[in-house]
Design a protein around this motif. Structure first.
Motif, PDB file in Angstrom:
ATOM      1  N   THR A 170       0.930  -1.069   0.131  1.00 52.84           N
ATOM      2  CA  THR A 170       0.036   0.182  -0.110  1.00 52.84           C
ATOM      3  C   THR A 170       0.760   1.239   0.030  1.00 52.84           C
ATOM      4  OG1 THR A 170      -1.750  -1.164   1.315  1.00 52.84           O
ATOM      5  CG2 THR A 170      -1.504   1.283   1.162  1.00 52.84           C
TER       6      THR A 170
ATOM      7  N   THR B  72      -0.915   2.099   7.606  1.00 52.65           N
ATOM      8  CA  THR B  72      -1.266   1.550   6.215  1.00 52.65           C
ATOM      9  C   THR B  72      -1.876   0.251   6.089  1.00 52.65           C
ATOM     10  OG1 THR B  72       1.003   0.431   5.892  1.00 52.65           O
ATOM     11  CG2 THR B  72       0.902   2.999   5.178  1.00 52.65           C
TER      12      THR B  72
ATOM     13  N   GLY C  27      -6.496   2.191   1.913  1.00 52.91           N
ATOM     14  CA  GLY C  27      -5.567   2.795   2.140  1.00 52.91           C
ATOM     15  C   GLY C  27      -5.385   3.496   3.643  1.00 52.91           C
TER      16      GLY C  27
ATOM     17  N   TYR D 212      -7.599   7.105   1.642  1.00 49.45           N
ATOM     18  CA  TYR D 212      -7.621   6.976   0.164  1.00 49.45           C
ATOM     19  C   TYR D 212      -8.016   5.339  -0.128  1.00 49.45           C
ATOM     20  CZ  TYR D 212      -4.640  10.813  -0.964  1.00 49.45           C
ATOM     21  OH  TYR D 212      -4.333  12.163  -1.414  1.00 49.45           O
TER      22      TYR D 212
ATOM     23  N   ASN E  67      -7.480   2.487  -3.068  1.00 49.71           N
ATOM     24  CA  ASN E  67      -6.385   1.999  -4.225  1.00 49.71           C
ATOM     25  C   ASN E  67      -6.955   1.059  -4.943  1.00 49.71           C
ATOM     26  OD1 ASN E  67      -4.288   3.762  -2.814  1.00 49.71           O
ATOM     27  ND2 ASN E  67      -4.146   2.103  -1.335  1.00 49.71           N
TER      28      ASN E  67
ATOM     29  N   TRP F 187      -6.028  -1.882  -8.287  1.00 44.42           N
ATOM     30  CA  TRP F 187      -4.784  -2.576  -8.492  1.00 44.42           C
ATOM     31  C   TRP F 187      -5.139  -3.360  -9.634  1.00 44.42           C
ATOM     32  CZ3 TRP F 187      -0.728  -1.719  -5.229  1.00 44.42           C
ATOM     33  CH2 TRP F 187      -1.010  -1.046  -3.869  1.00 44.42           C
TER      34      TRP F 187
ATOM     35  N   PHE G  56      -0.117  -1.077  -9.495  1.00 48.64           N
ATOM     36  CA  PHE G  56      -0.773  -0.350  -9.080  1.00 48.64           C
ATOM     37  C   PHE G  56      -1.382   0.632 -10.208  1.00 48.64           C
ATOM     38  CE2 PHE G  56      -1.039   4.247  -7.551  1.00 48.64           C
ATOM     39  CZ  PHE G  56      -2.194   4.231  -6.639  1.00 48.64           C
TER      40      PHE G  56
ATOM     41  N   SER H   6      -5.425   5.972  -7.303  1.00 52.82           N
ATOM     42  CA  SER H   6      -5.959   5.918  -5.971  1.00 52.82           C
ATOM     43  C   SER H   6      -6.735   7.306  -5.985  1.00 52.82           C
ATOM     44  CB  SER H   6      -4.883   5.836  -5.060  1.00 52.82           C
ATOM     45  OG  SER H   6      -3.878   6.809  -5.309  1.00 52.82           O
TER      46      SER H   6
END
Length: 955
Positions: A657, A671, A698, A702, A704, A706, A714, A717
Motif C-alpha cells: 500500500t 497503512t 489505504g 485513500y 487504491n 490494482w 498499482f 487511487s
C-alpha cells in the motif's frame, strides 16, 4: 404458532409415513402435513417453506421427526437463555480490599451525597474514604482512656447531611452531635434510659414546601430493652445552636433528655415493641412509619406509625397526670397502629421499597423472605441459598434486585420477579476475610461496601449505556453484520458474543442467542451458498458453523493448539467442493473442507500452502476477498496485499500500500488494509486485462485500485474520505458501477467507478452522494436485495438500514416497525438523533472556519436597520417561487446576508455542541433563522443541500 396439539398431529403423520416405509419427508409432504393441522389452515406457504429450510439447514431436501423436535427444543432453550442473560448481574471479583489496622471493629458505613465513604469504629475513630477506598482522613472523637476518665464506646452513628452534622450513639447512654466537616463536638443528649443500639435519621420532606415553616426531623433509636425511641425536633438549627451553649461535660456541651423534652419543639415518644434487643430500626418517609426488628420471634418485625392514636394519646395523658417521674412530653408505651410479623428465629436485618410494595427480611435461619408490607400472615417469597445467618439485605427498584450478605461474607444478588439467585460472591473469590461487622449498598457507587477485618468494595459489573435517546441494536459494539437472502433476515454479531437475527421487512427482532464464542467477541461472519448456515469467527480463534435460526452450533473449525484471533472469513466454491477460509493473527490462511462426509464436530484445517508458509504475510492478516473462480486476495496490518491462486496455492502477485505524499517521512502512517473487494465484472475479460480488478482501503482515507494480471501493478487511487479518515469497509453494486466506502467516523461516500481505473487518466471518480450513517467506526457495509438497500453496522452498537440513495429507513431495535416497501413508514427525512447533534456532522465550509465577533453581528444588524433598500431584507416567507427565482440566494450573497449567514452557522455550531438540536422548532425558539411559513419541497432536506455537495456553496 405451532401448539402441542399440532405437534401431536405432526407426530401421528410421521408415524403413518413410517408405516409406509418413509422415514424422511420432503417439502411437499411436509407442507401437506402442516396444512392438515386444524390451527395452521391460514399459514402462508412461505412460512411453511421457511420453517422447512430452518430445520433442513444442511440442504438435504428432507427432514425427520427428531430433527423437528431438536429444532424446537434448541430454539426455546436459546430463548430461555436470552431472557436469563437479560437479567444477569454480577460482581467484579476479587473485591477492592483495604486491610485495616488492628483495633476495634467498624460499626457502620455511610455513603453521603458528597460521594465520600464514612466509617465509624467502636472506639470512636471516624474515617473518610474515597469511593474506591483510598483513605482521605481520620479522627478519633473520644478522648483517650485514662484512670480518671470513664471509658466510652460507640454503638452506632448516622449522618444529618442537611445540617452538616453527625450523630453518634454511645454506650454511656448519650447521643452526641458533631460537625460533619470538621468533626468538632457540637452538643450531646445524655441520661437516656437505656443504651441506644442503632440509629436512624430523616429530614421530613414536607418541611421543604414552605420556607416559613420550621424545619423538622425525626431521630429514631432502638435500645437494649426492646424499645423504639423517637425524637421529633422542630427548628433543629436553632435548637442545636441553643444546646451548644449548655455547660460542658468531658469537653462537650451537655443537656439531659429530661431537660431537652421540656422544649415545645422537642417531642419524645418511647414504644415498648420487642421482648429482646432491637437489632435494627429505620424510619421510612415513603410510608411515614417506623420499622424495627429483633431476635424475638413473636415480635420479629414491627411496622408502626410515629404518633399513637387519639384514644391512646388520651390514655397516656391520663397516665402522665398521675405520674410525675417524667415530663408530659414522654410516653411510656404505644402499641396501636402497628403491624407485627412473626418470623422463626427473629429478624436481624430488613429493607422496604414502596415502589415495589416489597418488604425483605433476613435472620438467623439463613433465609431471605419477601413480604407485602402490612400483610404479615405469609411471605410472598422465600429465598434460600445462604449457609450462614443473613446480616444485611437491600432492595433496589431500578434493576429489580435484592442484595444480601451473610455473616460468612457471602454476597448474593437475587432477581425479585423470578425469585432466583443471579450471582454469588463467595469469600474465597471476593477475598473478603474476617468477621462481618457492617455493610451498605450504594446505588451511586453501584456496589456493596463490606467491613470485616478489612473494608471492601464489591462493584457491580456494568455495561456502557447509550447516551441520551440513542437507539441501539446491541448492548455492545457491533463488529459485523450480514444478510440472508433465503430468509430475508439480517444477522448482526456483537463484541459481547451475542448474535441477533432481524426481519428486514419490519426491523423487528426475530431471535437472538448469546455466548456464541464464550466471552470472546465475534469479529467476522459469512453465510454458506444456501444462506441457511452461518459461519462466525471470534477472538477465541475458532470458526463456528450455526443453524442461526435456533442457535445450534453444528461444527467448530479450529487449528490445533493455541488459536490466535480470527479477523475475517469467507465461504467459496471450487470445482464442486465448498470451503471455509479464515485469516487472522496466525498470519496464515486456514482452509477447511465443508463436506457432509466430515462428521467430526471439531474439524482441523487442511495443510497450509507451501507458498504461504515460506513467502506469506509477515504481519496479521486483517481481511480477505474472493473472486470466482480461483483468485483470493488477503490484506495485512503492514499494508501488504497478496493475490493467491486458490487452485495451485501459489502467489500470483503482491503489492504494498502506498504512503501518502502529504505526510512527512518522520510521521508513522497507518497503512493497514482493512477491506478488499474485487471488481468481478472486469475479471478475466481480455479487453480489460490492464484495468484495475482489485480495490483496497489505504491510509488517510485513500482507496487504491490494482491490476492483478501479469505480475500486478498499482493503477490509481483517490481520497474517498473528506475528513481523511481511514476507510474501514468497501461495497460494490452488482454491476460494479457504484463503490460505497465507509470511514472511521461513520461517513459513507458513494462514487461512480464504472469507468475509473480503466485507462491512463488519473482524475478522481465522480462523487454521487455522501452522508453520515453512524457516530463511530462502521464495521459492516452490505448492499442487499438487488441493490435496493444498504445495511450498516457500527461500533456505536447500532445496525441500520438505508435505501441505496441514503434515505434513512430505520435502526434495528427501534420501537416502531417499518414496512420496507412503504417509504412513508421510513424515518426519512429524519436522521438518527445522535448524528444530528454530533459536532462532526456539521457541514464544513470556509465561511464557518472564519472568526467572527459579536460586535460584527450587531453592527451588521444595525446597518441593515438603517438601510431601507429592499434587496437587503430577507424575505419573511419562504415559498417555492423564492427558491426557484433565486431571491433567497441573492440576498445571502449580499454583504448583510453574508454576515447574517455567518452568524447563523456560528450560533448553530455552538448550540449543537452545547445542547444538541432536536428538531426544526428548536431553531425557531433560538431566533437564529427565519422560519419558513410554506415548506413544500421535501427534497430540500439538510443532507440534500449540504454545502459540500452543492455546486454553488453560497446557495
Amino acid at each position: 404458532m405451532v401448539s402441542i396439539n399440532d405437534l401431536k398431529h405432526i407426530k401421528q403423520a410421521f408415524d403413518e409415513f413410517a408405516k409406509a416405509g418413509i422415514d424422511m419427508l420432503d417439502y411437499a409432504e411436509f407442507q401437506t402435513v402442516m396444512r392438515s393441522c386444524p390451527s395452521l389452515k391460514t399459514v402462508k406457504d412461505t412460512q411453511i417453506q421457511h420453517l422447512f429450510m430452518k430445520i433442513d439447514y444442511t440442504g438435504d431436501g428432507k427432514i425427520e421427526w427428531h430433527e423437528i423436535c431438536t429444532y424446537i427444543f434448541l430454539e426455546n432453550k436459546k430463548k430461555e437463555e436470552t431472557v436469563h442473560r437479560s437479567k444477569m448481574a454480577a460482581f467484579v471479583l476479587p473485591a477492592i480490599v483495604k486491610f485495616l489496622n488492628c483495633g476495634e471493629p467498624l460499626l457502620r458505613i455511610h455513603f453521603p451525597p458528597n460521594g465520600t465513604v464514612v466509617t465509624l469504629r467502636e472506639d470512636g475513630l471516624v474515617s473518610f474514604w474515597t469511593p474506591k477506598l483510598h483513605l482521605k482522613s481520620k479522627k478519633n472523637l473520644f478522648p483517650e482512656r485514662s484512670i480518671t476518665r470513664r471509658p466510652n464506646w460507640a454503638t452506632d452513628f448516622v449522618l444529618m447531611p442537611e445540617y452538616n452534622k453527625l450523630i453518634i450513639a454511645t454506650g454511656s447512654r448519650e447521643l452526641q452531635f458533631y460537625e460533619f466537616s470538621s468533626l468538632e463536638p457540637c452538643c450531646q443528649l445524655s441520661a437516656l434510659e437505656t443504651v441506644p443500639l442503632n440509629l436512624d435519621y430523616c429530614k421530613k420532606k414536607d418541611c421543604f414546601v414552605s420556607s416559613t415553616r420550621p424545619d423538622e426531623c425525626v431521630i429514631v433509636y432502638g435500645d437494649t430493652e426492646g424499645c423504639v425511641n423517637i425524637l421529633l425536633m422542630k427548628s433543629i438549627r436553632e435548637k442545636l445552636r441553643l444546646w451548644k451553649r449548655s455547660p460542658q461535660v468531658d469537653n462537650i456541651p451537655n443537656i439531659s433528655i429530661d431537660h431537652a423534652v421540656e422544649s415545645p419543639e422537642v417531642t419524645f415518644i418511647r414504644w415498648k415493641v420487642h421482648q429482646d434487643w432491637v437489632s435494627k430500626v429505620k424510619y421510612f418517609e415513603s410510608i411515614s412509619s417506623i420499622v424495627s426488628s429483633s431476635a424475638h420471634e413473636e415480635t420479629a418485625l414491627v411496622i408502626g406509625s410515629i404518633h399513637p392514636s387519639t384514644y391512646k394519646q388520651e390514655q397516656m395523658r391520663g397516665t402522665a397526670e398521675v405520674s410525675d417521674e417524667r415530663s408530659t412530653k414522654v410516653t411510656q408505651r404505644a402499641t396501636c397502629n402497628q403491624t407485627i410479623f412473626i418470623v422463626p428465629k427473629g429478624v436481624t436485618t430488613f429493607d422496604l421499597c414502596k415502589n415495589l410494595n416489597l418488604l425483605v427480611t433476613g435472620g438467623m435461619d439463613k433465609v431471605v423472605r419477601m413480604w407485602i408490607p402490612y400483610v404479615p400472615r405469609n411471605p410472598t417469597g422465600i429465598l434460600k441459598g445462604h449457609s450462614a445467618p443473613v446480616a444485611y439485605v437491600c432492595v433496589t427498584s431500578e434493576n429489580g434486585h435484592i442484595y444480601s450478605v451473610s455473616t460468612d461474607n457471602t454476597a448474593k444478588i437475587w432477581h425479585i420477579k423470578d425469585q432466583t439467585c443471579l450471582f454469588t460472591a463467595h469469600p474465597n473469590s471476593s477475598q473478603i476475610k474476617g468477621e462481618l461487622s457492617a455493610c451498605i449498598y450504594s446505588s451511586a457507587a453501584k456496589g456493596l461496601y463490606i467491613a470485616s477485618d478489612s473494608i471492601a468494595l464489591l462493584s457491580l459489573k456494568t455495561k456502557p449505556q447509550p447516551k441520551g435517546i440513542q437507539i441501539v441494536s446491541h448492548k455492545e459494539p457491533v463488529l459485523c453484520c450480514g444478510y440472508s437472502e433465503q430468509f430475508r433476515q439480517v444477522v448482526s454479531c456483537s463484541e459481547g458474543s451475542v448474535i441477533k437475527i432481524w426481519d428486514v421487512e419490519t426491523g423487528a427482532l426475530i431471535f437472538e442467542f448469546g455466548c456464541a464464542h464464550g466471552d470472546s467477541a465475534i469479529t467476522c461472519m459469512t453465510f454458506d451458498t444456501s444462506g441457511r448456515r452461518l459461519m462466525t469467527g471470534g477472538r477465541d480463534g475458532l470458526i463456528k458453523l450455526w443453524n442461526f435460526n435456533n442457535g445450534q452450533c453444528v461444527k467448530i473449525l479450529s487449528r490445533e493448539g493455541k488459536c490466535p484471533e480470527i479477523c475475517d472469513c469467507s465461504y467459496l466454491t471450487l470445482h464442486g467442493n465448498t470451503f471455509v477460509i479464515s485469516v487472522g493473527w496466525s498470519r496464515r490462511i486456514d482452509i477447511y473442507l465443508d463436506s457432509k462426509e466430515e462428521t467430526q464436530f471439531i474439524q482441523r484445517p487442511t495443510p497450509s500452502w507451501q507458498d504461504d508458509m515460506r513467502n506469506g504475510h509477515k504481519e496479521d492478516i486483517l481481511c480477505i476477498a474472493h473472486c470466482t473462480p480461483h483468485l483470493l486476495a488477503t490484506g495485512s496490518f503492514d499494508g501488504e496485499i497478496i493475490v493467491w491462486n486458490v487452485v495451485s496455492g501459489r502467489i500470483q502477485c503482491r503489492f504494498q500500500t502506498p504512503q501518502s505524499q502529504k505526510i512527512s517521512s518522520s510521521h508513522v502512517q497507518n497503512t493497514s488494509v482493512l477491506s478488499l473487494i474485487f471488481l468481478k465484472t472486469r475479471a478475466f475479460v481480455p479487453e480489460l486485462a490492464s484495468s484495475a480488478w482489485l480495490v483496497s482501503s489505504g491510509s488517510r482515507g485513500y482507496v487504491n485500485f490494482w491490476s492483478v494480471l501479469n505480475g500486478g501493478k498499482f493503477v490509481a487511487s483517490f481520497q474517498a474520505s473528506h475528513l481523511q479518515q481511514q476507510i474501514t469497509k468497501l461495497a460494490l453494486t452488482q454491476d460494479d458501477s457504484m463503490l460505497f466506502t465507509a470511514d472511521h467516523v461513520g461517513f459513507i461516500y458513494v462514487y461512480n467507478v464504472k469507468q475509473y481505473a480503466m485507462g491512463p487518466e488519473q482524475n478522481p471518480p465522480e462523487k454521487i452522494n455522501f452522508w453520515r450513517a453512524h457516530i463511530r467506526s462502521i464495521t459492516g457495509l452490505k448492499i442487499v436485495d438487488k441493490d435496493q438497500f444498504l445495511l450498516t453496522s457500527s461500533m456505536d452498537c447500532s445496525v441500520r438500514l438505508w435505501n441505496i440513495h441514503g434515505d434513512y429507513i430505520g435502526t434495528f431495535g427501534q420501537e416502531e416497525d417499518w414496512r420496507i416497501e412503504t417509504p412513508s413508514s421510513w424515518k426519512h427525512p429524519a436522521v438518527p438523533y445522535e448524528i444530528l447533534i454530533d459536532p462532526l456532522s456539521m457541514p464544513s465550509h470556509p465561511v464557518l472556519d472564519e472568526e467572527i465577533n459579536q460586535s460584527d453581528v450587531l453592527s451588521s444588524e444595525k446597518s441593515e436597520n438603517l438601510d431601507n433598500q429592499t434587496d437587503s431584507d430577507p424575505p419573511t416567507i419562504l415559498n417555492d417561487r423564492d427558491i426557484e427565482d433565486g431571491s433567497i440566494s441573492s440576498w445571502f450573497r449580499s454583504e448583510p446576508g453574508r454576515r447574517q449567514r455567518h452568524a447563523i452557522f456560528k450560533h448553530l455550531n455552538r448550540a449543537s455542541n452545547r445542547t444538541g438540536l432536536k428538531d426544526y422548532n428548536t431553531l425557531k425558539d433560538l431566533d437564529l433563522i427565519v422560519m419558513p411559513q410554506t415548506y413544500k419541497r421535501p427534497d430540500l432536506s439538510l443532507r440534500k443541500i449540504n454545502p459540500l455537495e452543492s455546486k454553488d456553496a453560497d446557495e
